[in-house]
Write a protein that holds these residues in place. Structure first.
Motif, PDB file in Angstrom:
ATOM      1  N   UNK A 192      -6.879  -1.063  -4.818  1.00  6.98           N
ATOM      2  CA  UNK A 192      -5.820  -0.264  -4.195  1.00  6.98           C
ATOM      3  C   UNK A 192      -6.332   0.369  -2.908  1.00  6.98           C
ATOM      4  N   UNK A 193      -7.583   0.814  -2.950  1.00  8.26           N
ATOM      5  CA  UNK A 193      -8.201   1.376  -1.743  1.00  8.26           C
ATOM      6  C   UNK A 193      -8.315   0.317  -0.638  1.00  8.26           C
ATOM      7  N   UNK A 194      -8.624  -0.928  -1.031  1.00  2.00           N
ATOM      8  CA  UNK A 194      -8.716  -2.016  -0.037  1.00  2.00           C
ATOM      9  C   UNK A 194      -7.392  -2.154   0.722  1.00  2.00           C
ATOM     10  N   UNK A 195      -6.323  -2.053  -0.012  1.00  3.34           N
ATOM     11  CA  UNK A 195      -5.001  -2.157   0.592  1.00  3.34           C
ATOM     12  C   UNK A 195      -4.796  -0.983   1.573  1.00  3.34           C
ATOM     13  N   UNK A 196      -5.101   0.203   1.098  1.00  3.06           N
ATOM     14  CA  UNK A 196      -4.999   1.403   1.942  1.00  3.06           C
ATOM     15  C   UNK A 196      -5.868   1.259   3.194  1.00  3.06           C
ATOM     16  N   UNK A 197      -7.083   0.819   2.980  1.00  5.62           N
ATOM     17  CA  UNK A 197      -8.052   0.708   4.075  1.00  5.62           C
ATOM     18  C   UNK A 197      -7.617  -0.330   5.107  1.00  5.62           C
ATOM     19  N   UNK A 198      -7.130  -1.481   4.622  1.00  3.94           N
ATOM     20  CA  UNK A 198      -6.732  -2.532   5.569  1.00  3.94           C
ATOM     21  C   UNK A 198      -5.484  -2.122   6.354  1.00  3.94           C
TER      22      UNK A 198
END
Lengths: 168, 250
Positions: free
Chosen positions: A16-22
């Motif tokens: 979920x953080x990857x999505x936020x980060x990207x």
């Protein structure tokens, strides 16, 4: 409960953080030692249910992270369970599905073989390296997440930013 | 040629194993090599090591294994099973001849007779699973994800090298990520974030030890949540409010 089973949530939070980060900073990660990778979401995401009775949400085809259903799931507090990702480093591009709870890499598709490789033995060596490399690179991206997540002030800083993004 | 796609489960080698380019390593593989069950007359499963160059398990040449950064091994699993459809056909024949249903004992005898007759003539199903080992890091990739395969593979590995494999997952990978001491200490306390209906107000639940403290104001026993084998409540998502209060208490 084993550590493996008890910390599955950490892998789902990572996804979920990857999505936020990207979305907020772009998908580029400087992993040190001259290695910079680009990461993006492909055409499949699956949300973890908030409880055992809830219907599972799976979105596929097109750009599911841009869909209204995906935004609604984020707003209601869902984290990702699985996602199909694309990772690039230089000319190399991997496609794979990341399983959050186990951090297992599924349906991995390696970069194209080097056309100049001399014979099947060299191709095999190159493929083996690329399998080991994708595991190593995703491990380093995970470490970037952990450096934020395993801070005791996470809630006040990075966690709060992500919460605002999810609500937005 | 090594595969270009697939799913894998990663493990870390936990313990000492022979130098992969030594004779001791190939001897260990040979000790648990695959053994054929082609002519077996009973339902059997055989699992053991082979190489891509010799899928019989008779030889382990380094040139078939060595891919520079990694070593390419294969696990062969053969299974011999009496096809259920043959049991049904023969039973129907027998019941038609007898003009009645067979008793449980007769069905058992029929199946045993069928096994004696058919199993020596049936070829086993063959499964080859790739394994990629990176000796330098102790990382191992098993190209199969079923629970039964993972279990059988871990047993085979232990029989071969007398050391264990630790499956790579969020916790074990975090432990090996080169994090600082504070982060590693927090790893065993960290609890899931409960992104509530209003994520703007969401926050990670408090560390599990602190939640325990909130629920039971008695003095905290910091060893409680380590090995009691029943700490599932500790890992449940916690609502924002409770977590915030507990964190404030700290």
């Amino acid at each position: 409960m084993s550590d493996a089973a008890s910390h599955g949530f950490l892998g789902e939070e990572f996804l979920t953080w990857l999505w936020f980060r990207t979305e907020t900073e772009g998908g580029e990660f400087d992993l040190g030692e001259g290695r910079v990778v680009g990461l993006s979401f492909d055409d499949y995401i699956e949300f973890a249910p908030l409880d055992d009775d809830e219907t599972e949400h799976t979105l596929k085809k097109g750009i599911p992270t841009r869909s209204s259903e995906a935004r609604a799931a984020l707003k209601s507090g869902h984290r990702l369970r699985r996602a199909r990702l694309v990772l690039g480093m230089g000319d190399l591009i991997w496609l794979f599905t990341l399983d959050g709870a186990t951090l297992g890499l599924r349906s991995v598709k390696l970069p194209d073989d080097d056309e100049e490789a001399e014979g099947p033995e060299e191709v095999s060596r190159e493929r083996a390296v690329n399998f080991l490399l994708i595991h190593e690179l995703m491990g380093k991206v995970y470490r970037e997440f952990l450096r934020l997540r395993l801070r005791r002030d996470y809630r006040a800083n990075a966690g709060a930013e992500q919460a605002r993004w999810m609500a937005g | 040629m090594f595969r270009r796609s697939g799913s894998f489960v990663a493990f870390f080698v936990d313990g000492r194993m022979p130098d992969p380019r030594s004779a001791a390593f190939t001897e260990a593989l040979a000790g648990q090599r695959f053994r054929s069950i082609e002519s077996a007359a009973s339902e059997e499963v055989s699992i053991g090591w082979v190489t891509s160059g010799d899928p019989t398990g008779d030889s382990f040449e380094l040139e078939d294994i060595d891919l520079d950064r990694g070593l390419w091994l294969q696990v062969r699993t053969d299974k011999k099973k009496l096809p259920a459809v043959w049991v049904r056909i023969r039973r129907a024949q027998a019941e038609r001849s007898a003009g009645r249903k067979l008793s449980a004992r007769e069905r058992k005898e029929l199946k045993e007779a069928l096994m004696d007759e058919l199993l020596p003539r049936i070829l086993p199903s063959v499964g080859l699973t790739d394994v990629l080992l990176e000796p330098k890091s102790g990382l191992l990739l098993l190209f199969g994800t079923s629970t039964s395969l993972k279990d059988e593979f871990q047993k085979l590995w232990f029989r071969t090298f007398a050391c264990n494999l630790v499956e790579c997952e969020p916790h074990s990978l975090a432990q090996r990520s080169g994090l600082d001491r504070d982060a590693l200490a927090y790893l065993d306390e960290v609890a899931p974030v409960r992104w509530s209906d209003d994520p703007a107000q969401a926050a990670p639940a408090a560390p599990r030890k602190l939640v325990v403290a909130e629920q039971a104001p008695a003095p905290i026993d910091h060893d409680d949540d380590s090995d009691d084998g029943d700490n599932s409540d500790d890992h449940d998502d916690n609502e924002f409010g409770a977590g915030a209060e507990a964190e404030a208490m700290a």
